[in-house]
Each structure stands twice: as C-alpha cells, then as structure tokens.
Design a protein around this motif. Structure first.
Motif, mmCIF file in Angstrom:
data_model
loop_
_atom_site.group_PDB
_atom_site.id
_atom_site.type_symbol
_atom_site.label_atom_id
_atom_site.label_comp_id
_atom_site.label_asym_id
_atom_site.label_seq_id
_atom_site.Cartn_x
_atom_site.Cartn_y
_atom_site.Cartn_z
ATOM 1 N N UNK A 14 5.917 1.487 7.189
ATOM 2 C CA UNK A 14 5.792 0.359 8.106
ATOM 3 C C UNK A 14 5.601 -0.943 7.334
ATOM 4 N N UNK A 15 4.753 -0.915 6.325
ATOM 5 C CA UNK A 15 4.544 -2.103 5.493
ATOM 6 C C UNK A 15 5.844 -2.460 4.770
ATOM 7 N N UNK A 34 5.312 -11.966 -4.731
ATOM 8 C CA UNK A 34 4.543 -11.538 -3.564
ATOM 9 C C UNK A 34 3.069 -11.916 -3.740
ATOM 10 N N UNK A 35 2.361 -12.128 -2.643
ATOM 11 C CA UNK A 35 0.919 -12.377 -2.741
ATOM 12 C C UNK A 35 0.219 -11.224 -3.470
ATOM 13 N N UNK A 36 -0.947 -11.516 -4.012
ATOM 14 C CA UNK A 36 -1.724 -10.494 -4.718
ATOM 15 C C UNK A 36 -2.113 -9.367 -3.761
ATOM 16 N N UNK A 42 -5.383 -7.868 3.236
ATOM 17 C CA UNK A 42 -5.956 -8.595 4.375
ATOM 18 C C UNK A 42 -4.916 -8.747 5.497
ATOM 19 N N UNK A 43 -3.666 -8.884 5.116
ATOM 20 C CA UNK A 43 -2.611 -9.018 6.129
ATOM 21 C C UNK A 43 -2.247 -7.684 6.748
ATOM 22 N N UNK A 44 -2.174 -6.652 5.902
ATOM 23 C CA UNK A 44 -1.798 -5.321 6.381
ATOM 24 C C UNK A 44 -3.034 -4.411 6.311
ATOM 25 N N UNK A 48 -5.251 0.977 -0.075
ATOM 26 C CA UNK A 48 -4.553 0.608 -1.302
ATOM 27 C C UNK A 48 -3.424 1.587 -1.642
ATOM 28 N N UNK A 49 -3.663 2.910 -1.516
ATOM 29 C CA UNK A 49 -2.560 3.832 -1.789
ATOM 30 C C UNK A 49 -1.349 3.597 -0.893
ATOM 31 N N UNK A 50 -1.586 3.287 0.387
ATOM 32 C CA UNK A 50 -0.461 3.041 1.295
ATOM 33 C C UNK A 50 0.306 1.786 0.878
ATOM 34 N N UNK A 51 -0.424 0.726 0.530
ATOM 35 C CA UNK A 51 0.218 -0.512 0.108
ATOM 36 C C UNK A 51 1.018 -0.289 -1.173
#
Length: 256
Positions: A14-15, A34-36, A42-44, A48-51
């Motif tokens: 999804x991300x 991309x942002x840090x 904070x947005x999503x 951390x593993x999913x990101x």
C-alpha cells in the motif's frame, strides 16, 4: 503464523502504491530525494519493516535508487525507455536469446516508425531537422568507425523517438537501445576500422538520407520500405551474432 506475513506485505505494498503514483505523476520529481524515514513514518502509519519493504519494492522496480552512507537517501528515478530496455534484456538474456532476434523485431517496428514520422503533419518542423542534423553529423565523422557508428545509432533512435506514437517510442525505443548498446560497444573495440569499408559506411548513410527525404515528402510507404530494405543490409555487422547482454545497456546509457 501466515496472517502477520500477509498483513506485513499488504501494508508495504500500500505504501509502495502511493509513492509509485507520486513518482509516475511527477509529484515526486526525477532525481529528488525522498523524505527521511522518520518523516515517512509520520505520514504512513506503518512499522519500520513495512516501510523498508516498500522501499525495496520500489527499488526493485527501478523507481528508487537507495544511497547508503552519510549522503544516503532514496533518490527518485522516473521510468525511461532505458529501464524498459534493461528489463527486456534481462528476460531475453535469461533465455539466451540471440541479438539477431532483436534485429528481426526491429525489422518490423522501425520501418513502422519511419512511416509514422512521414505521416506527422508537423514533420518539417518536429522530425526532419533533427534527422538531417544527425545525418550531417554522421557524414562528418564517416572515416572513424566508432564515431560514425555512434552517430548512425543516434539517427535510428531519433527515427523512433520522433514517430509521435508514445507506445512505439517506448517499446521500439527499448529495442533500439539494446541494439545500440551492443553495436556501439562492438565498434569501440574494433582495432581495424577497415572491417567495415568506407564505401559501405557511405552507402549506409545514403540509405539514411533517402529515408529522410521520403519522410520530408510525407511518403509513409516509401519511408517504410526504404527503412526495411536498409535494415536487412545494415544489421549484419560482425558483433551481431552474440546473445543479448543487458549489462551493456547499463554500461552504455550513462555516457549516451
């Protein structure tokens, strides 16, 4: 135990879907960073593993290039024909497809692009000047095999890139890049330029001139037929007997 894994991948995808849409739409510009990770989290609202899995998905698709170290970050890379060429090359290379097979495909699609160029109502402004300039460039360096080969390949690529049909530009352009990478690499390694005599190089460039004249005249059928006849003769350079190697696209593209 399977359900958490499915959920983990679903969130990551999804991300990746949201970031992919931003890249393809241009909201995230090519070459931007991309942002840090903290900002993205904070947005999503994911772990951390999913990101990080989402980043790996986009990196595998060629839409991000992750740099490590102090100057690290995820650099946006909008898809190009070079990405398509590399992916097609990976598939063809894995099946040990010969470069001659790519040539036969080009025999079908490049003449169609020449015809499309001739059918453009704005061809005298948007197509012909570019092709004539590339032709003049090739004539000027005809005595140097490596230089004239590179200039000649730029003519073929421009014939596709200016046909006006975006699908053909991407698909045929990817095939052109595969062929160009191999032929340009071959010509740069040839110590004896006489392997392709000067008279043969001039004949190739005369073929190009005739195709350009047909395009300028708006004669799509003649442009198609001249292009097809030219390719039958021009594709038999000594290096065309090998297997498709996608790494040549990566090695050739940055300096192209």
């Amino acid at each position: 135990m399977a359900e958490p894994t499915i959920q983990f991948r679903r969130l990551a995808e999804q991300v990746a879907d949201q970031l992919r849409r931003r890249i393809l739409s241009g909201e995230l510009a090519d070459g931007s960073i991309l942002p840090k990770e903290d900002e993205l989290l904070r947005e999503f609202p994911v772990s951390k593993p999913s990101l990080r899995e989402a980043m790996r998905i986009l990196e595998a698709e060629g839409l991000l290039r992750v740099r490590r170290g102090k100057l690290g970050g995820a650099v946006v890379r909008r898809p190009t024909a070079a990405n398509v060429a590399y992916t097609i090359g990976l598939v063809l290379g894995s099946q040990e497809v010969g470069l001659s097979d790519v040539g036969r495909a080009l025999l079908r699609v490049e003449p169609a692009c020449a015809a499309l160029c001739a059918e453009r109502t704005d061809r005298e402004r948007a197509v012909v000047p570019t092709l004539r300039a590339l032709h003049d460039e090739a004539v000027a360096v005809v005595e140097d095999l490596a230089l004239v080969t590179a200039a000649s390949r730029r003519y073929h690529e421009a014939l596709v890139a200016n046909c006006g049909n975006q699908t053909m530009i991407i698909l045929a352009g990817a095939l052109e890049m595969l062929w160009s990478a191999h032929e340009t690499s071959w010509s740069s390694r040839v110590a004896d330029g006489s392997i392709v005599p000067l008279a043969e190089r001039l004949a190739v460039l005369e073929d190009h001139r005739q195709v350009i004249d047909a395009i300028a005249a708006g004669d799509g059928r003649r442009a198609h037929d001249l292009s097809a006849a030219h390719l039958v003769d021009a594709q038999h350079y000594p290096g065309s007997a090998g297997v498709v190697d996608p790494t040549m696209v990566r090695a050739w593209q940055p300096d192209h």
